[in-house]
Scaffold this motif. Sequence first.
Motif, PDB file in Angstrom:
ATOM      1  N   PHE A   1      44.902  12.096  76.116  1.00 45.17           N
ATOM      2  CA  PHE A   1      44.865  13.290  76.483  1.00 45.17           C
ATOM      3  C   PHE A   1      45.758  14.286  76.008  1.00 45.17           C
ATOM      4  O   PHE A   1      45.081  15.315  76.462  1.00 45.17           O
ATOM      5  CB  PHE A   1      44.891  12.877  77.510  1.00 45.17           C
ATOM      6  CG  PHE A   1      43.405  12.277  78.473  1.00 45.17           C
ATOM      7  CD1 PHE A   1      42.054  12.466  78.304  1.00 45.17           C
ATOM      8  CD2 PHE A   1      43.877  10.671  78.743  1.00 45.17           C
ATOM      9  CE1 PHE A   1      40.643  11.830  77.939  1.00 45.17           C
ATOM     10  CE2 PHE A   1      42.339   9.938  79.294  1.00 45.17           C
ATOM     11  CZ  PHE A   1      41.286  10.589  78.865  1.00 45.17           C
ATOM     12  N   GLY A   2      46.615  13.580  76.514  1.00 43.47           N
ATOM     13  CA  GLY A   2      47.580  15.047  75.437  1.00 43.47           C
ATOM     14  C   GLY A   2      47.765  15.879  74.419  1.00 43.47           C
ATOM     15  O   GLY A   2      47.200  16.565  73.803  1.00 43.47           O
ATOM     16  N   SER A   3      47.731  14.832  73.455  1.00 43.75           N
ATOM     17  CA  SER A   3      46.943  15.476  71.492  1.00 43.75           C
ATOM     18  C   SER A   3      45.615  15.717  71.954  1.00 43.75           C
ATOM     19  O   SER A   3      45.475  17.089  71.310  1.00 43.75           O
ATOM     20  CB  SER A   3      46.485  14.042  70.856  1.00 43.75           C
ATOM     21  OG  SER A   3      47.846  12.616  70.405  1.00 43.75           O
TER      22      SER A   3
ATOM     23  N   ILE B   1      55.507  15.741  69.209  1.00 39.70           N
ATOM     24  CA  ILE B   1      55.229  15.016  67.921  1.00 39.70           C
ATOM     25  C   ILE B   1      56.250  14.451  67.745  1.00 39.70           C
ATOM     26  O   ILE B   1      56.143  12.715  68.148  1.00 39.70           O
ATOM     27  CB  ILE B   1      54.702  15.748  66.829  1.00 39.70           C
ATOM     28  CG1 ILE B   1      52.946  16.200  67.468  1.00 39.70           C
ATOM     29  CG2 ILE B   1      54.158  14.411  65.905  1.00 39.70           C
ATOM     30  CD1 ILE B   1      51.970  16.971  65.648  1.00 39.70           C
ATOM     31  N   PRO B   2      57.248  14.247  67.547  1.00 43.97           N
ATOM     32  CA  PRO B   2      57.974  13.691  67.560  1.00 43.97           C
ATOM     33  C   PRO B   2      58.630  12.912  68.300  1.00 43.97           C
ATOM     34  O   PRO B   2      59.088  11.336  67.870  1.00 43.97           O
ATOM     35  CB  PRO B   2      59.643  14.207  66.168  1.00 43.97           C
ATOM     36  CG  PRO B   2      59.234  15.613  66.497  1.00 43.97           C
ATOM     37  CD  PRO B   2      57.547  15.448  66.944  1.00 43.97           C
ATOM     38  N   ILE B   3      58.820  13.247  69.692  1.00 44.51           N
ATOM     39  CA  ILE B   3      59.055  12.666  70.835  1.00 44.51           C
ATOM     40  C   ILE B   3      57.936  11.554  70.920  1.00 44.51           C
ATOM     41  O   ILE B   3      58.627  10.105  71.195  1.00 44.51           O
ATOM     42  CB  ILE B   3      59.092  13.632  71.651  1.00 44.51           C
ATOM     43  CG1 ILE B   3      60.743  14.423  71.325  1.00 44.51           C
ATOM     44  CG2 ILE B   3      59.704  13.241  72.964  1.00 44.51           C
ATOM     45  CD1 ILE B   3      61.167  15.930  72.116  1.00 44.51           C
ATOM     46  N   ALA B   4      56.857  12.013  70.524  1.00 44.61           N
ATOM     47  CA  ALA B   4      55.859  10.767  71.452  1.00 44.61           C
ATOM     48  C   ALA B   4      55.647   9.686  70.560  1.00 44.61           C
ATOM     49  O   ALA B   4      55.125   8.363  70.792  1.00 44.61           O
ATOM     50  CB  ALA B   4      54.834  11.330  70.707  1.00 44.61           C
TER      51      ALA B   4
ATOM     52  N   ALA C   1      55.325  14.608  81.275  1.00 44.18           N
ATOM     53  CA  ALA C   1      54.386  13.194  81.482  1.00 44.18           C
ATOM     54  C   ALA C   1      54.874  12.129  80.907  1.00 44.18           C
ATOM     55  O   ALA C   1      55.175  10.569  80.846  1.00 44.18           O
ATOM     56  CB  ALA C   1      52.855  13.097  81.138  1.00 44.18           C
ATOM     57  N   GLY C   2      54.766  12.063  79.717  1.00 45.97           N
ATOM     58  CA  GLY C   2      55.648  10.881  78.625  1.00 45.97           C
ATOM     59  C   GLY C   2      57.149  10.486  79.365  1.00 45.97           C
ATOM     60  O   GLY C   2      57.418   8.678  79.700  1.00 45.97           O
TER      61      GLY C   2
ATOM     62  N   GLY D   1      50.920   6.061  79.676  1.00 46.27           N
ATOM     63  CA  GLY D   1      51.470   6.299  78.857  1.00 46.27           C
ATOM     64  C   GLY D   1      50.979   6.344  77.688  1.00 46.27           C
ATOM     65  O   GLY D   1      50.908   7.428  76.949  1.00 46.27           O
ATOM     66  N   TYR D   2      50.024   5.187  77.146  1.00 42.26           N
ATOM     67  CA  TYR D   2      49.176   5.471  76.367  1.00 42.26           C
ATOM     68  C   TYR D   2      48.033   6.207  76.283  1.00 42.26           C
ATOM     69  O   TYR D   2      47.501   7.321  75.869  1.00 42.26           O
ATOM     70  CB  TYR D   2      48.267   3.730  75.915  1.00 42.26           C
ATOM     71  CG  TYR D   2      46.987   4.030  75.312  1.00 42.26           C
ATOM     72  CD1 TYR D   2      47.761   4.036  73.944  1.00 42.26           C
ATOM     73  CD2 TYR D   2      45.434   4.023  75.497  1.00 42.26           C
ATOM     74  CE1 TYR D   2      46.696   3.745  72.938  1.00 42.26           C
ATOM     75  CE2 TYR D   2      45.087   3.426  74.486  1.00 42.26           C
ATOM     76  CZ  TYR D   2      45.200   3.681  73.298  1.00 42.26           C
ATOM     77  OH  TYR D   2      44.448   4.197  71.985  1.00 42.26           O
TER      78      TYR D   2
END
Length: 97
Positions: free
Chosen positions: A46-48, A83-86, A20-21, A40-41
Motif C-alpha cells: 500500500f505504501g508503493s 526505495i533503498p530503505i524498503a 510505518a516500516g 510490513g508486507y
Amino acid sequence: MKDQHILNIGKAVFALLFLAGNICLFGYIITKDEWFAGSGYMVMIFGSMSSLAVILGLLVYGFISRDRFDICLKAIGIMLLNIPIAVLYALIGINIL
C-alpha cells in the motif's frame, strides 16, 4: 501551492512510510510476532501504491504549473529515498524469517 507546501507533501509521505516500516521491522525483531511481518508486507504494497499516486499527482501538477516543476521533482526525490530503505528492510526481514 507554495514551494514549501509541495516539499512538505514529499517529506510527510516519506516520514509516514518510513515510520510505518520501522514499526513493522523493529516490532517483529523485538516481539517475533508474525503480525508485524505481515503488516510490513502490507506497508510495502500500500505504501508503493500511495507513493505512486502522490508522485503522479506531483508530476501532473509540475507539468501544469511549469514554474513549480523543479520543486515537485525535489519532493519526488525525497519520497524516492524510501526505495533503498524498503529494499534493505525487506532483505533484513527475509533473513530473519
